[in-house]
Write a protein that holds these residues in place. Structure first.
Motif: not given
Length: 451
Positions: A318-343
């Motif tokens: 979230i705090g990275s300034r090196a990640l581009g817009g889409f790359h950041r969004a896809d990475t956050l989607f991957q990470m958040s969906s990993t945490i939420l999927a078991p629910l």
């Protein structure tokens, strides 16, 4: 906290299984209780779950489209030196295949293979490696007397590697002859790390390995490649991947508290703005678990490791300034969906509430269960046919053995969701210690495996 290792799967007793069931029931009751006070709660939550599943499924359908992107041209080749690190614990049945493939690499630059033998290794692995080392001085044997576990064994090679490129290869993996040269070329062109495609070598061992093979092929050729091709989150799964040594030294090696060190490294590299590559032309064969219990233990470990990596790296991403817009969004989607999927197990609780007790009316979609099941079930035959198309273009035969997955993928994914929920409870609720459960290798090899 380091990750311990058990020699083989420790089977859960009845009391332990009942304990997990009671915890699940308790969490489910707490989850549905607000609906007794505010009935619309059930509808809102069910709708949120359905949207989450459909969005995730849509991501898979998008991966179908992006899998048609042409493979990148071969990068310019420069003979960098390569060290390949292989952790070993009770691998006698698969080591001969691994050794042959690593020594037969068609590579012009200097290459070594460093085998780190875990102190708890009790089979003939050391003798097999000793005989191989007598005939080829490129093999380096390192007895590991430190903490048990795969990640600790890999870290033991930190002071030994001296090459430009460091490869990490599991002992049950055999690489196609051009993997080292392609990996070195990627690193020479400025890529921080690269992973190739893994395919189960034992799809014909039984019906179960055939279904596992289908899932693995879909992930490796379609999902993982499309994520990289579209400029999204790129994975480094642990079967085999290669990293520039300078990058490793600067970013640090592996956290021994992680159960999947590869996922943690992939996130850290991308959060730092470094480029990762996924090259499906770098082919490797690995052994899939032949029994349901072994597969369950493996997927539980994988998922728990991903949960650990997502939790530990979410804030840096979230705090990275090196990640581009889409790359950041896809990475956050991957990470958040990993945490939420078991629910999603809680969604099952909502379905039981609706169908057994009649206490709510489900999501704000008609035929929600049919919609979810259809979207998932339709993807599998489409993906298998697409796999056949891509493989045919690359000279591989049609994967007839994987066709049972068209029917069996839904119960397979249901069991997978149970393993994910089990991992979620161990990581976030019970906070159980990390245990790397080692299942026995079979050594089974399909007749005429794909090149």
């Amino acid at each position: 906290m380091s990750t311990g290792m058990e020699r083989r799967e420790r089977r859960a007793g009845i009391l332990e299984a009942v304990g997990y069931l009671m915890i699940t029931l308790g969490v489910a009751i707490l989850f549905i209780m607000p609906g007794f006070l505010v009935p619309s709660y059930w509808t809102v939550m069910a709708t949120a779950f359905v949207l989450f599943v459909l969005l995730g499924t849509l991501r898979y359908y998008l991966s179908v489209a992006y899998s048609f992107r042409a493979l990148p041209p071969d990068p310019p080749r420069r003979p960098l030196s390569v060290d390949i690190v292989v952790p070993v614990m009770d691998e006698a049945r698969v080591l001969p295949r691994n050794i042959r493939s690593l020594l037969d690499q068609e590579y012009d630059g200097p290459i070594r293979v460093i085998y780190v033998i875990d102190r708890d290794c009790s089979d003939a692995s050391a003798r097999i490696l000793g005989r191989a080392a007598e005939h080829d001085d490129r093999i380096v044997i390192v007895p590991h007397e430190g903490p048990a576990g795969k990640v600790a064994a890999i870290n033991a090679a930190r002071g030994i590697v001296r090459a430009d490129v460091v490869g990490f290869v599991d002992a049950d993996v055999s690489l196609s002859p051009d993997v080292a040269s392609r990996a070195a070329a990627h690193i020479a062109s400025g890529t921080a790390a690269v992973k190739g495609r893994s395919t189960p070598v034992n799809k014909h061992q039984g019906l179960f390995t055939a279904v596992v093979g289908a899932e693995r092929d879909i992930r490796e050729r379609i999902e993982y490649y499309s994520k990289c091709a579209i400029g999204g989150f790129t994975v480094l799964t642990g079967g085999h991947y290669f990293v520039g040594r300078q990058v490793l030294d600067e970013m640090g090696w592996f956290d021994e508290g992680m159960m999947t060190e590869d996922m943690d490294l992939a996130v850290r590299l991308q959060a730092a703005g470094l480029t990762l590559a996924y090259d499906p032309a770098m082919n490797a064969l690995e052994e899939a678990p032949g029994r349901l219990s072994d597969w369950y233990s493996q997927r539980h470990r994988w998922y728990r490791g991903w949960l650990q990596g997502c939790r530990g790296n979410l804030r840096p991403v979230i705090g990275s300034r090196a990640l581009g817009g889409f790359h950041r969004a896809d990475t956050l989607f991957q990470m958040s969906s990993t945490i939420l999927a078991p629910l999603l197990v809680m969604y099952y609780a909502l379905l039981v509430t609706r169908d057994v007790f009649g206490l709510h009316h489900g999501a704000m979609f008609p035929y929600e269960v049919t919609m979810i099941a259809s979207s998932v079930a339709l993807f599998t035959p489409m993906a298998i046919l697409l796999m056949a198309y891509h493989d045919r273009r690359s000279g591989r035969p049609f994967p007839w053995v994987e066709l049972p997955a068209v029917i069996l993928i839904l119960p397979y994914l249901l069991i997978y969701s149970i393993a994910a929920w089990h991992a979620f409870l161990d990581e976030f609720v019970l906070r159980r210690p990390n245990i790397y459960r080692k299942y026995p290798r079979s050594g089974f090899v399909d007749p005429g495996p794909p090149a």
